[in-house]
Design a protein around this motif. Structure first.
Motif, mmCIF file in Angstrom:
data_model
loop_
_atom_site.group_PDB
_atom_site.id
_atom_site.type_symbol
_atom_site.label_atom_id
_atom_site.label_comp_id
_atom_site.label_asym_id
_atom_site.label_seq_id
_atom_site.Cartn_x
_atom_site.Cartn_y
_atom_site.Cartn_z
ATOM 1 N N LYS A 102 32.193 39.900 38.733
ATOM 2 C CA LYS A 102 32.602 39.732 37.332
ATOM 3 C C LYS A 102 31.879 38.584 36.642
ATOM 4 N N THR A 103 31.510 37.557 37.419
ATOM 5 C CA THR A 103 30.868 36.382 36.856
ATOM 6 C C THR A 103 29.707 35.952 37.753
ATOM 7 N N SER A 147 36.839 32.525 33.074
ATOM 8 C CA SER A 147 36.153 33.813 32.914
ATOM 9 C C SER A 147 36.859 34.971 33.591
ATOM 10 N N LYS A 176 25.466 42.277 31.863
ATOM 11 C CA LYS A 176 26.763 42.728 31.344
ATOM 12 C C LYS A 176 27.933 42.031 32.042
ATOM 13 N N ARG A 177 27.735 40.748 32.346
ATOM 14 C CA ARG A 177 28.757 39.925 32.988
ATOM 15 C C ARG A 177 28.635 38.511 32.445
ATOM 16 N N ASP A 178 29.705 37.736 32.584
ATOM 17 C CA ASP A 178 29.640 36.331 32.193
ATOM 18 C C ASP A 178 28.597 35.615 33.044
#
Length: 148
Positions: free
Chosen positions: A22-23, A147, A85-87
């Motif tokens: 995700k990050t 995040s 397309k992720r933090d």
């Protein structure tokens, strides 16, 4: 995912293969893996003819093989960064003499939002100054908590 130096470049290059990520955070990462070739340019012929060579980077021994050279030469890092397309959190020291701060700027420019940049002042590439690694870890932890 977190990666330091060439590990940061690896994280940027492979995160798209792991949907659960995700990050992403990088510390002192080169914007383009071919950047590191200048660090062992005197060994390029040996690597190409013998298949590998042991080199010293930042005082540490590493074995660099021909496959690594082939991989970095045929890699489109800006393509991967632009499609994360992720933090993304980019940490870099403006006084890094191994991977210059211009690399952080290139990563930041290639990335789409959400993205953040933090300058790690008064430290070196390996975060060896007292408290530098802890500072980077604390910043990453606070950012990741926000995040997720």
């Amino acid at each position: 995912m977190i990666g330091h130096s060439l590990g940061g470049a690896a994280v940027l290059a492979t995160a798209h293969l792991l949907p659960s990520v995700k990050t992403i955070a990088t510390v002192g990462a080169p914007a383009d893996p071919t950047h590191v070739q200048h660090l062992f340019s005197q060994h390029l012929d040996e690597i190409k003819t013998k298949g590998s060579a042991e080199i010293s980077l930042a005082g540490r021994p590493f074995k660099i093989g021909k496959r690594f050279l082939d991989d970095v030469e045929n890699h489109c890092q800006p393509c991967h960064i632009g499609n994360l397309k992720r933090d993304l959190l980019i940490l870099h020291s403006p006084t890094d003499d191994i991977v210059g701060i211009d690399n952080a700027a290139a990563i930041y420019s290639a990335a789409k939002h959400p993205k953040s940049f933090v300058s790690l002042t008064n430290t070196d590439h390996l975060l060896l100054k007292p408290g530098a690694a802890e500072q980077a870890a604390d910043l990453i932890a606070a950012w990741a908590k926000r995040s997720i």
